[in-house]
Design a protein around this motif. Structure first.
Motif: not given
Length: 328
Positions: A289-305
């Motif tokens: 929501m704060n346009l930090r798409y890189g950290p957001a995608a990294a958090t989602a990837s770590l959550l998936f793992l």
């Protein structure tokens, strides 16, 4: 004199006589493995290709895009006309390094693990008790079963709003306790509010799955145990729990995976950016929501793992039959 005949079908040596050689009748297949006809593989691939295409579109493609975005960082730069534009630069694993060394990510990871462990244990015990109660024959059992479905049927966001009203400063919870507790502010009270609301919402799911497993147990097993002098506790420990274990493990597996991605309940009940209840899903949403798409995608990837690893360990250690193995 009448000639003497011998019944070969009843003679002991008749079973050892090999069948006559020659081609089998048309349409008759021997006892050996069935031969795969030429073209069956292509037909199976053609029939399954739409399913594989849908899975690749809704599962594989988002995962690949999330991993790709997690390796980039969005920054603001000036173009040739002096205007501020957003540019995406390759940053490698810097997003992951920043997350793993940041206090906010570690706090969200701890909250996610804590909520998963506590809610799954409580919901399993409460759901098992509810299933045992629903299995008994008593007056009003149908009404009780129908009422159990109500919390599970309510959307999670609506359920969170109901509990937010209950846990408000002048709500029902404080009126019953006779104290003024800020349940939806922050701290341990907020954690307890999330656990209570999640247990009320999803314990019926465990109860319904366990009830389905209980109804598959024959009544003759319990009757034989009663004849042998087994009490209620012995029947529960030595008959009910072992026989319902496969269904119970599947229910726990589903609840564990659902709790690890908890988002809407703490988001609506307590709010965002609350360190005591912020989960990994909330952290990824806040970054996006704060346009930090890189950290957001990294958090989602770590959550998936994290979810994949937890599911793998659960299946390996407890032997949950999720895919229904063939025992032949």
């Amino acid at each position: 004199m009448r000639p003497q005949t011998t019944d070969l079908g009843s003679h002991p040596a008749a079973a050892s006589v090999p069948p006559p050689a020659g081609p089998a009748p048309a349409g008759h297949e021997g006892p050996g493995p069935r031969r795969v006809k030429h073209g069956d593989g292509r037909l199976a691939a053609a029939l399954l290709s739409p399913t594989f295409a849908v899975l690749a579109l809704v599962i594989a493609f988002p995962i690949v895009v999330a991993v790709w975005d997690s390796l980039h960082r969005t920054s603001e730069e000036l173009d040739a006309d002096g205007l501020v534009v957003q540019a995406e630069r390759f940053s490698g694993v810097s997003n992951y390094t920043a997350l793993l060394t940041g206090d906010r990510f570690l706090t969200a990871l701890w909250n996610t693990t804590f909520f998963t462990a506590t809610t799954v244990v409580i919901e399993t015990l409460v759901g098992l008790a509810m299933a045992l109660l629903m299995q008994r024959a008593f007056r009003g059992r149908a009404l009780f079963r129908a009422s159990v479905l109500v919390p599970w049927a309510i959307p999670t966001a609506i359920s969170a709003l109901l509990w937010r009203w209950i846990f408000s400063a002048d709500g029902v919870a404080n009126a019953v306790l006779g104290r003024e507790i800020l349940w939806t502010a922050d701290g341990g009270a907020a954690k307890l509010a999330v656990i209570v609301a999640d247990t009320w919402k999803t314990a019926p799911f465990v109860a319904l799955l366990v009830l389905a497993g209980l109804q598959l147990i024959p009544d003759e097993v319990y009757e034989a145990a009663r004849v042998d002098g087994a009490g209620a506790w012995d029947r529960l420990v030595h008959i009910t729990l072992p026989l319902v274990k496969p269904t119970l493990l599947v229910a726990v597996m589903f609840r564990m995976m659902d709790s690890l991605r908890m988002f809407d309940l703490p988001q609506v009940l307590v709010g965002t950016r609350k360190p005591s209840v912020e989960t990994l899903s909330q952290l990824a949403w806040d970054d996006a929501m704060n346009l930090r798409y890189g950290p957001a995608a990294a958090t989602a990837s770590l959550l998936f793992l994290y979810i994949a690893l937890a599911a793998f360990v659960f299946v390996r250690l407890l032997g949950a039959d999720i895919i229904g193995k063939d025992e032949r």
